[in-house]
Design a protein around this motif. Structure first.
Motif, short mmCIF file in Angstrom:
data_model
loop_
_atom_site.label_atom_id
_atom_site.label_comp_id
_atom_site.label_asym_id
_atom_site.label_seq_id
_atom_site.Cartn_x
_atom_site.Cartn_y
_atom_site.Cartn_z
N MET A 55 -36.78 -70.24 -11.15
CA MET A 55 -38.65 -70.54 -11.92
C MET A 55 -39.39 -68.88 -11.44
N ALA A 56 -39.08 -69.20 -10.81
CA ALA A 56 -40.00 -67.25 -9.78
C ALA A 56 -39.76 -66.68 -10.83
N VAL A 57 -38.22 -65.94 -11.44
CA VAL A 57 -37.77 -64.96 -12.41
C VAL A 57 -38.10 -65.45 -13.62
N ALA A 58 -38.04 -66.63 -14.00
CA ALA A 58 -38.93 -67.25 -14.62
C ALA A 58 -40.11 -66.88 -15.44
N ILE A 59 -40.65 -67.42 -14.56
CA ILE A 59 -42.83 -67.16 -14.63
C ILE A 59 -43.48 -65.66 -14.77
N GLU A 60 -42.56 -65.69 -13.78
CA GLU A 60 -43.26 -64.04 -14.27
C GLU A 60 -43.47 -63.58 -14.78
N SER A 61 -44.79 -62.67 -15.04
CA SER A 61 -45.80 -61.29 -16.09
C SER A 61 -45.79 -60.80 -15.21
N ASP A 63 -48.81 -59.92 -14.46
CA ASP A 63 -49.42 -60.93 -12.99
C ASP A 63 -49.96 -60.45 -11.80
N PRO A 64 -50.07 -60.18 -11.31
CA PRO A 64 -50.17 -60.17 -9.76
C PRO A 64 -48.98 -60.60 -9.00
N VAL A 65 -49.78 -61.84 -9.09
CA VAL A 65 -49.79 -63.34 -8.45
C VAL A 65 -48.29 -63.97 -8.60
N THR A 66 -47.79 -63.96 -10.23
CA THR A 66 -46.58 -64.27 -10.05
C THR A 66 -45.35 -63.48 -9.26
N ILE A 67 -45.83 -62.35 -9.69
CA ILE A 67 -44.87 -61.21 -9.10
C ILE A 67 -44.67 -61.34 -7.53
N ILE A 68 -45.83 -61.63 -6.77
CA ILE A 68 -46.00 -61.53 -5.12
C ILE A 68 -45.00 -63.34 -5.21
N ASN A 69 -45.85 -64.11 -5.98
CA ASN A 69 -44.93 -65.24 -6.07
C ASN A 69 -43.01 -65.11 -5.44
N LYS A 70 -42.47 -64.29 -6.85
CA LYS A 70 -41.49 -63.96 -6.78
C LYS A 70 -40.82 -63.36 -5.74
N PHE A 71 -41.85 -62.17 -4.54
CA PHE A 71 -41.25 -61.35 -3.93
C PHE A 71 -41.17 -62.71 -2.43
N GLN A 72 -41.96 -63.32 -2.24
CA GLN A 72 -42.02 -64.79 -1.42
C GLN A 72 -40.29 -65.31 -1.61
N VAL A 73 -40.57 -65.58 -2.03
CA VAL A 73 -39.17 -66.38 -1.96
C VAL A 73 -37.67 -65.39 -1.85
N ILE A 74 -38.04 -64.38 -2.70
CA ILE A 74 -36.73 -63.09 -2.42
C ILE A 74 -36.62 -62.72 -0.99
N LYS A 75 -37.84 -63.17 0.33
CA LYS A 75 -37.86 -62.12 1.48
C LYS A 75 -37.69 -63.11 2.58
N ARG A 76 -37.84 -64.84 1.80
CA ARG A 76 -37.29 -66.21 1.97
C ARG A 76 -35.53 -66.11 2.12
N GLN A 77 -34.80 -65.36 1.01
CA GLN A 77 -33.62 -65.28 1.18
C GLN A 77 -32.82 -63.86 2.06
N ARG A 78 -33.28 -62.82 1.25
CA ARG A 78 -33.08 -62.11 2.12
C ARG A 78 -33.90 -60.88 2.42
N PRO A 79 -34.12 -59.52 3.10
CA PRO A 79 -34.45 -58.87 3.38
C PRO A 79 -34.82 -58.08 2.27
N LEU A 80 -35.96 -57.36 2.11
CA LEU A 80 -36.68 -56.80 0.97
C LEU A 80 -35.92 -55.15 0.90
N THR A 81 -35.16 -55.07 -0.79
CA THR A 81 -34.67 -53.58 -0.95
C THR A 81 -36.36 -52.44 -0.64
#
Length: 146
Positions: A55-61, A63-81
């Protein structure tokens, strides 16, 4: 649901939508509620987190908020690259970047001391913009702010 969101025009993705007669919410708020639901689980449901990611990928734009939301999901999945970290640093260092955005990015980058300092310097309303949302749970557990 995800296919419906993906089929929306980018400008319409933050329009309010109704889910099963509930109060209308935007896709961004819906995403945050899904992340909150995941965080509250004793036994973490990886499928729920994957849905949040999709969903985060689908709504990413842009807008920094959508980018941050995508990365906060990723951070819950694994370390950031390294590339993801570089993207966040570039976003944080953008000229005239909002202090709330900078604080959220510091949390994602694991810059806990800097994020805590920024939080204490933010006006109360802006501080609530961080502490009332799931990104705050990524900050070191010893943090409790008013």
């Amino acid at each position: 649901m995800l296919n419906s969101i993906k089929s929306m025009k980018p400008d319409d993705r933050n329009a309010e939508i109704r889910v099963a007669g509930a109060h209308p919410i935007s896709t961004t708020i819906m995403l945050l509620k899904i992340i909150t639901a995941y965080d509250s689980q004793t036994k973490k449901d990886k499928e729920l987190l994957q849905f949040a990611h999709d969903m985060a990928v689908a709504i990413e734009s842009k807008d920094p908020v959508t980018i941050i939301n995508k990365f906060q999901v990723i951070k819950r999945q694994r370390p950031l690259t390294n590339d993801e970290i570089a993207a966040l640093v570039a976003l944080k260092n953008k000229r005239k970047q909002n202090e709330v955005i900078k604080c959220a990015i510091s949390i994602l980058l694991g810059e806990d001391d800097a994020a805590k300092k920024m939080l204490t310097e933010l006006p109360e309303e802006d501080r609530k913009g961080i502490t009332n949302y799931p990104i705050y749970r990524l900050l070191a557990n010893d943090t409790v702010l008013p």
